[in-house]
Design an enzyme around this catalytic site. Structure first.
Site, PDB file in Angstrom:
ATOM      1  CG  ASP A   1     -14.081   2.701   6.802  1.00  0.00           C
ATOM      2  OD1 ASP A   1     -15.223   3.087   6.491  1.00  0.00           O
ATOM      3  OD2 ASP A   1     -13.148   2.625   5.993  1.00  0.00           O
TER       4      ASP A   1
ATOM      5  CE  LYS B   1      -4.147   1.979   2.068  1.00  0.00           C
ATOM      6  NZ  LYS B   1      -5.236   1.789   3.063  1.00  0.00           N
TER       7      LYS B   1
END
Length: 242
Positions: free
Chosen positions: A117, A22
């Site tokens: 989230d 990432k």
């Protein structure tokens, strides 16, 4: 590609396995909170010790860009199951899934971590069970919602509930997660006006009562343990009926 990062599926030749690389988006890197949030997320991931959550292998800077490496968790998200495979979830099965996911949330809360989230793209199914991903918005209790700002007053009301650094924000998100599963069996009639979920869905009184508390329409659940007890009681009653 997300708001803050770009994810790549890569192959680690030394370990001989796939991993996820990432990268922080270059446009975010020079923002006032860019590198600070990257370091916060790295420390958060390093603290996770659960087989159903991401494992951090490495973090580094290369050519002025920030990266980190995680294990690759293969599977399908609830979003895939609902919208690509048209999977249907009954009330009882949906609560069983919420209970399994709640165990992961409870694990985080016991370590003073609020995920913030819990959404259908961030939960993966495979043969081993359910996995919870994406800790980019996770915060430790007592930290501010955006880490560099002291309040979340600039958010609209619903987002304020989702981004609150409190256990009830994850429970609120789980309520919406539950509604996604319940709506998988709903078929709207042509020309029918949109109604609230309590009118559109045919649910048991116990499910309505639990969901209203999860969605903070009635007195919110203060802890995951409290919600867990109510779901277990519901499933036990359903077991007795059959």
């Amino acid at each position: 590609m997300g708001s803050y990062g770009i994810s790549y599926l890569v192959f680690d030749h030394k370990a001989k396995e796939k991993r996820v690389l990432k990268q922080m988006r270059p446009s975010r890197l020079n923002s006032p909170k860019g590198k600070t949030l990257y370091e916060y997320e790295i420390n958060m991931l390093a603290a996770l010790r659960h087989p159903r959550m991401p494992r951090l292998f490495d973090s580094f800077e290369e050519n002025g860009q920030l990266y980190y490496v995680m294990n690759y968790i293969q599977g399908k998200t609830l979003e895939d199951l609902l919208f690509e495979e048209n999977r249907k979830f009954g009330e009882r099965e949906a609560w069983e899934i919420i209970l399994e996911l709640l165990a992961l949330i409870k694990h985080l809360h016991e370590r003073r971590i609020i995920h913030r989230d819990v959404r259908i793209p961030n939960v993966i199914w495979n043969d081993d069970g359910i996995y919870l991903l994406d800790f980019g918005l996770a915060r430790y209790l007592d930290d501010s919602p955006s880490y560099l700002e002291t309040t979340n007053d600039h958010y609209w009301p619903e987002k304020r509930l989702k981004r609150e650094v409190h256990p009830r924000s994850d429970i609120y998100a789980l309520g919406h997660f539950m509604l996604f599963m319940l709506y998988s069996t709903y078929e709207a009639k042509a020309g029918e006006a949109e109604r609230i979920w309590e009118e559109e869905l045919t649910l048991t009184p116990a499910t309505v009562r639990i969901l209203r508390r999860m969605l903070q329409l009635d007195t919110p659940y203060a802890t995951t343990a409290e919600l867990e007890r109510d779901i277990q009681d519901f499933l036990e009653q359903q077991e007795k009926r059959f």
